[in-house]
Design an enzyme around this catalytic site. Sequence first.
Site, short mmCIF file in Angstrom:
data_model
loop_
_atom_site.label_atom_id
_atom_site.label_comp_id
_atom_site.label_asym_id
_atom_site.label_seq_id
_atom_site.Cartn_x
_atom_site.Cartn_y
_atom_site.Cartn_z
N GLY A 46 -34.09 10.14 -85.33
CA GLY A 46 -34.68 11.88 -85.88
C GLY A 46 -34.59 11.79 -84.23
CD GLN A 51 -37.09 13.28 -78.97
OE1 GLN A 51 -36.69 13.43 -80.43
NE2 GLN A 51 -38.01 11.65 -78.51
CB CYS A 95 -42.63 9.35 -80.41
SG CYS A 95 -41.47 10.90 -79.40
CG LEU A 96 -37.14 7.89 -80.54
CD1 LEU A 96 -34.84 8.29 -81.04
CD2 LEU A 96 -36.47 6.31 -80.47
CG HIS A 137 -42.12 13.30 -85.27
ND1 HIS A 137 -42.62 12.27 -85.54
CD2 HIS A 137 -41.28 12.87 -84.29
CE1 HIS A 137 -42.49 11.71 -84.17
NE2 HIS A 137 -41.23 11.92 -83.04
CD GLU A 138 -37.46 14.06 -84.89
OE1 GLU A 138 -36.89 14.62 -83.23
OE2 GLU A 138 -37.40 12.83 -84.80
CG HIS A 141 -40.24 16.11 -80.65
ND1 HIS A 141 -40.48 15.71 -79.44
CD2 HIS A 141 -39.86 15.07 -81.77
CE1 HIS A 141 -40.84 14.46 -79.56
NE2 HIS A 141 -40.33 14.06 -80.47
O1 K1U Z 1 -38.73 12.23 -82.64
C1 K1U Z 1 -38.24 10.88 -82.19
O2 K1U Z 1 -38.66 10.66 -81.51
C2 K1U Z 1 -37.44 9.63 -82.90
C3 K1U Z 1 -38.50 9.13 -84.21
C4 K1U Z 1 -38.85 9.83 -85.65
C5 K1U Z 1 -39.70 8.93 -86.26
C6 K1U Z 1 -39.73 8.04 -86.35
C7 K1U Z 1 -40.77 7.68 -87.16
C8 K1U Z 1 -41.90 8.28 -87.64
C9 K1U Z 1 -41.60 9.70 -88.32
C10 K1U Z 1 -40.08 10.51 -86.93
C11 K1U Z 1 -38.13 7.68 -83.71
O3 K1U Z 1 -36.71 7.56 -84.54
S1 K1U Z 1 -39.28 7.01 -83.61
C12 K1U Z 1 -38.24 5.00 -83.89
C13 K1U Z 1 -37.57 4.39 -85.70
O4 K1U Z 1 -38.49 5.29 -86.36
C14 K1U Z 1 -37.17 3.81 -86.36
C15 K1U Z 1 -36.02 2.74 -85.53
C16 K1U Z 1 -34.81 2.86 -86.02
C17 K1U Z 1 -35.16 2.35 -87.37
C18 K1U Z 1 -35.84 2.96 -87.97
C19 K1U Z 1 -36.97 3.28 -87.77
ZN ZN Z 2 -40.51 12.08 -81.23
#
Ligand code: K1U
Ligand code: ZN
Length: 173
Positions: A46, A51, A95-96, A137-138, A141
């Site tokens: 996401g 972001q 979270c990225l 989560h998004e 944000h």
């Molecule tokens: O919003 C963001 O920062 C993105 C975030 C979203 C998220 C992750 C986990 C739970 C809720 C919301 C991410 O994508 S973090 C990276 C991640 O979870 C992932 C990366 C590669 C493969 C699978 C998952």
């Molecule tokens: Zn996030």
Amino acid sequence: MTTRPILIHPDPRLKTVARPVDRVTPEIGQLAEDMLATMYAAPGIGLAAPQVGVLARLFVMDCVKDKETPARPMVLINPEITWTSEETATYEEGCLSIPEQYAEVTRPAKVRMRWLDLDGTTREEEFDGLWSTCAQHEFDHLNGRLFIDYLGPIKRQLITRRMQKLKREKARA
Ligand code: K1U
Ligand code: ZN
């Protein structure tokens, strides 16, 4: 299609309530395309417009994980939560904007959202599992809320200090 730099916490833009999108213009289409490219490149499931430093109410997500299932890139503009389940689910979130930090967060297990798609058409769908966690989560944000805001102050401060150190190191490199 261009990838855009992702803001790292702490940043005031990640704590700001984003403004609604007035009209689904070609610029919004370009932003959504860039956000999907940035999300896939990260990689993530996401990404919300704040972001990438754009304080507008839209996010993208694709929670398809296995290689056999076709990708499902979604763009949600001006999303609203129309229903949440009483049942909750706990998921270890990342979270990225807070790289390499993870913590368990409890949220409603299911959520119904209404939004505009890139054609300006209103859509409504119920999400569950990882899709539900990611959508919430998004959505957070867009209201300047991060997953660490669900943690106690000690854990939150620890993660924030780690991110401050990471940003100092990145600035020096
Ligand atoms: O919003 C963001 O920062 C993105 C975030 C979203 C998220 C992750 C986990 C739970 C809720 C919301 C991410 O994508 S973090 C990276 C991640 O979870 C992932 C990366 C590669 C493969 C699978 C998952
Ligand atoms: Zn996030």
